[in-house]
Design a protein around this motif. Structure first.
Motif, short mmCIF file in Angstrom:
data_model
loop_
_atom_site.label_atom_id
_atom_site.label_comp_id
_atom_site.label_asym_id
_atom_site.label_seq_id
_atom_site.Cartn_x
_atom_site.Cartn_y
_atom_site.Cartn_z
N UNK A 455 0.59 -1.40 -0.13
CA UNK A 455 0.09 0.17 0.38
C UNK A 455 1.22 1.31 0.18
N UNK A 456 2.11 1.10 0.44
CA UNK A 456 3.11 2.11 0.48
C UNK A 456 4.16 2.20 1.27
N UNK A 457 4.89 3.30 2.08
CA UNK A 457 5.57 2.93 3.30
C UNK A 457 5.63 4.16 3.58
N UNK A 458 6.09 3.81 5.17
CA UNK A 458 6.27 4.99 6.70
C UNK A 458 7.73 5.56 6.30
N UNK A 459 7.52 6.44 7.08
CA UNK A 459 9.16 7.18 6.79
C UNK A 459 9.00 8.20 7.05
N UNK A 460 9.96 8.29 7.72
CA UNK A 460 10.30 10.19 8.97
C UNK A 460 9.01 10.84 8.81
N UNK A 461 8.43 10.08 10.11
CA UNK A 461 6.61 11.00 10.71
C UNK A 461 6.12 10.88 8.79
N UNK A 462 6.58 10.21 8.54
CA UNK A 462 5.05 10.34 7.20
C UNK A 462 4.46 8.80 6.20
N UNK A 463 3.77 8.45 6.01
CA UNK A 463 2.60 7.68 5.48
C UNK A 463 2.64 7.99 3.97
N UNK A 464 3.42 7.09 3.36
CA UNK A 464 3.05 7.65 1.63
C UNK A 464 2.24 6.74 0.98
N UNK A 465 0.61 6.58 0.76
CA UNK A 465 0.08 5.81 0.36
C UNK A 465 -0.63 6.00 -0.84
N UNK A 466 0.07 4.66 -2.08
CA UNK A 466 -0.58 4.90 -2.83
C UNK A 466 -1.55 5.50 -3.22
N UNK A 467 -2.02 6.25 -4.67
CA UNK A 467 -2.34 7.48 -4.77
C UNK A 467 -4.13 6.50 -4.72
N UNK A 468 -3.98 5.59 -5.62
CA UNK A 468 -5.58 5.10 -5.78
C UNK A 468 -5.59 3.85 -4.16
N UNK A 469 -4.78 4.15 -3.79
CA UNK A 469 -5.17 2.81 -2.35
C UNK A 469 -5.49 4.04 -1.52
N UNK A 470 -4.97 4.97 -0.93
CA UNK A 470 -5.64 5.85 -0.44
C UNK A 470 -7.11 6.21 -0.69
N UNK A 471 -7.45 6.73 -2.19
CA UNK A 471 -8.97 7.75 -2.24
C UNK A 471 -9.65 6.07 -2.10
#
Length: 536
Positions: A455-471
């Motif tokens: 679904x993405x990656x957690x890094x440096x206090x941010x969750x980088x969520x793939x755009x389509x997955x987030x929506x």
């Protein structure tokens, strides 16, 4: 010449006696009806100006009355509908009956009394408060006649006051419910919007239904199915009922009856807007759009709002949780028994005081303005503050006019039940939902996933969520992904490119458009002040 007839009228050439109503047309004797029937009153609706006619008819020497639309008795097709009420009319005599009623009304126009009528409850300009206006006749939907009749006084006012004062001394939540019943008639004069007070709790025996009965007893019979209705109804039915009650509180029990297949099927906006659906007519025009301005008091086993509800819905609801440790009514069986036998006095007295002069409304407006200011200064929204201020004002006057027990609510008594700005905001709730989603799916937000979806990656206090997955995740939670992303960007909860709500991030070596969700959240609280100096 009918036996026991209400009045004597010119039959305009028709022979009208106990053997029937006939007329010789030169060829044969046509019969309009085989039993006595005559117009006795002409009703003019004070809201719409529409005229109706009250017919009296006798079968078996017992006179009955029915109020009918003029268009019903003007058509040979529609007048046949009167057969459902026991009037002997069919396709053979329909034309003659239409002619007879027209002739008799026309010949006796000055004799047949004309009275004012109303098809709803609440304040009527230049007339008073329905149903407390002398001589005002109900001409509305027959399906609401039992509710109209339920709004009366029965039993002892002193016995009702005794139990109401007893409850006011022991429970703040019950005082709020009681005040809300009076606040309903202040919604329109104060220029406010309809609002909900919802009592909920999963445990039985907490007194939710009895509290609803207490609110209803201010105006009417608290028996279930008379004034109080349930959620086992359609949206159209609830809309028509709200329009009929108009300014009186709408009391609805058992929210769980609105659930179908485990899904919540009740839309708060149906009633909170105070305006019904615009509907077309068979002739190509539109019906009069129903409106109302009142308080809606409801009960249920669960909250009436959900996490995914829009801010407008949450804004219009004050929710009060009841539990076995915090019962809203103690000894509910005894209280309900008293209320069923003694009711309907306080509401009538309250509106008599309320509309006794302009100075009362001016004083109410002043207290409302200051109360609103006090509630709005706390961590809540303007709409929540407006609803709370109405309850506050109503309790001030009810304490002064009705209970006389110096137990008026204080601002903090109500403020603790109001939703915070964060809980009202759909953006805030959507952000919280996505934070929970990140925690739930942390194993799929890693640089290398051994098996399954990424679904993405957690890094440096941010969750980088793939755009389509987030929506997809946001929409499954009941939130608009577009609106949520806009709010997140405006509130610095995401890191994004200048003209987009996403940013590029390499996941497993592939450059991917991701929503960079910030993983922190701040919460703030505030207090509000008292208004003791405003109580008259």
């Amino acid at each position: 010449d009918f036996e026991g007839q209400p009045m004597e009228l010119d039959s305009s050439g028709w022979r009208a006696d106990d053997y029937g109503i006939t007329k010789d047309n030169g060829i044969f004797e046509e019969m309009a009806c085989c039993h006595p029937i005559m117009p006795v009153e002409r009703l003019v609706n004070i809201d719409t100006g529409v005229e109706k006619l009250k017919l009296a008819y006798s079968k078996g020497k017992r006179w009955r009355e029915i109020i009918v639309d003029k268009k019903t008795i003007a058509s040979t097709q529609s007048i046949i509908n009167l057969a459902d009420n026991g009037i002997m009319v069919n396709s053979d005599n329909a034309k003659a009956l239409v002619k007879y009623l027209h002739d008799v009304e026309n010949a006796n126009y000055a004799i047949i009394p004309e009275k004012k009528s109303v098809g709803r409850l609440g304040f009527v300009p230049h007339e008073g408060f329905s149903p407390y206006v002398d001589g005002l006749i109900f001409d509305g939907d027959a399906n609401f006649k039992h509710i109209f009749d339920a709004i009366n006084s029965k039993g002892s006012y002193d016995k009702w006051l005794e139990v109401a004062r007893e409850i006011r001394q022991t429970n703040t939540m019950a005082r709020i419910v009681l005040a809300c019943a009076f606040a309903s008639v202040l919604v329109e004069p104060m220029g406010a919007l309809p609002f909900f007070l919802h009592l909920w709790g999963g445990e039985s025996g907490t007194g939710k239904t009895v509290a609803l009965m207490l609110a209803a007893s201010v105006w009417a019979s608290p028996d279930m199915g008379r004034y109080i209705q349930t959620f086992n109804s359609t949206a159209v039915g609830r809309e028509k009922l709200a329009s009929f009650l108009n300014h009186l509180p709408l009391c609805i029990d058992e929210l769980q009856l609105a659930n179908r297949g485990g899904r919540h099927q009740f839309n708060i906006y149906e009633l909170a807007e105070g305006v019904g659906r615009t509907r077309g007519t068979k002739t190509g025009g539109i019906d009069q759009t129903p409106t109302w301005a009142n308080a809606i008091i409801t009960t249920g086993e669960t909250p009436i709002t959900a996490l995914s509800d829009g801010a407008g819905a949450v804004n219009r609801v004050i929710e009060v949780e009841c539990s076995s440790s915090q019962k809203i009514i103690e000894d509910g069986h005894r209280v309900s028994g008293i209320l069923k036998q003694n009711y309907g006095f306080a509401g009538k007295q309250f509106v008599e005081y309320l509309y006794s002069g302009d100075t009362v409304m001016e004083q109410a407006a002043l207290i409302y303005k200051e109360a609103f200011k006090a509630f709005a200064s706390s961590d809540t929204t303007d709409k929540q503050a407006g609803s709370a201020a109405l309850i506050f004002v109503a309790d001030v006057f009810a304490t002064k006019w009705i209970f006389k027990d110096d137990r008026a609510l204080e601002v903090n008594d109500i403020a603790r039940f109001l939703a915070s700005k964060a809980s009202v905001s759909a953006g805030e709730r959507g952000y919280r939902y996505m934070l929970d989603w990140v925690t739930q799916n942390a194993n799929k937000l890693k640089a290398a996933v051994e098996q399954g979806d990424v679904y993405g990656i957690i890094e440096d206090d941010y969750a980088y969520i793939i755009g389509t997955v987030f929506r997809k995740a946001a929409e499954e939670g009941g939130f608009s992904s577009t609106a949520l992303l806009s709010w997140l960007r405006s509130n610095n909860k995401i890191s994004a490119r200048e003209k987009r709500n996403t940013r590029g991030k390499r996941i497993n070596g592939v450059l991917t458009e991701c929503v960079a969700l910030k993983l922190d959240f701040d919460d703030e609280n505030a207090d509000c002040d008292d208004l003791d100096d405003l109580i008259p």
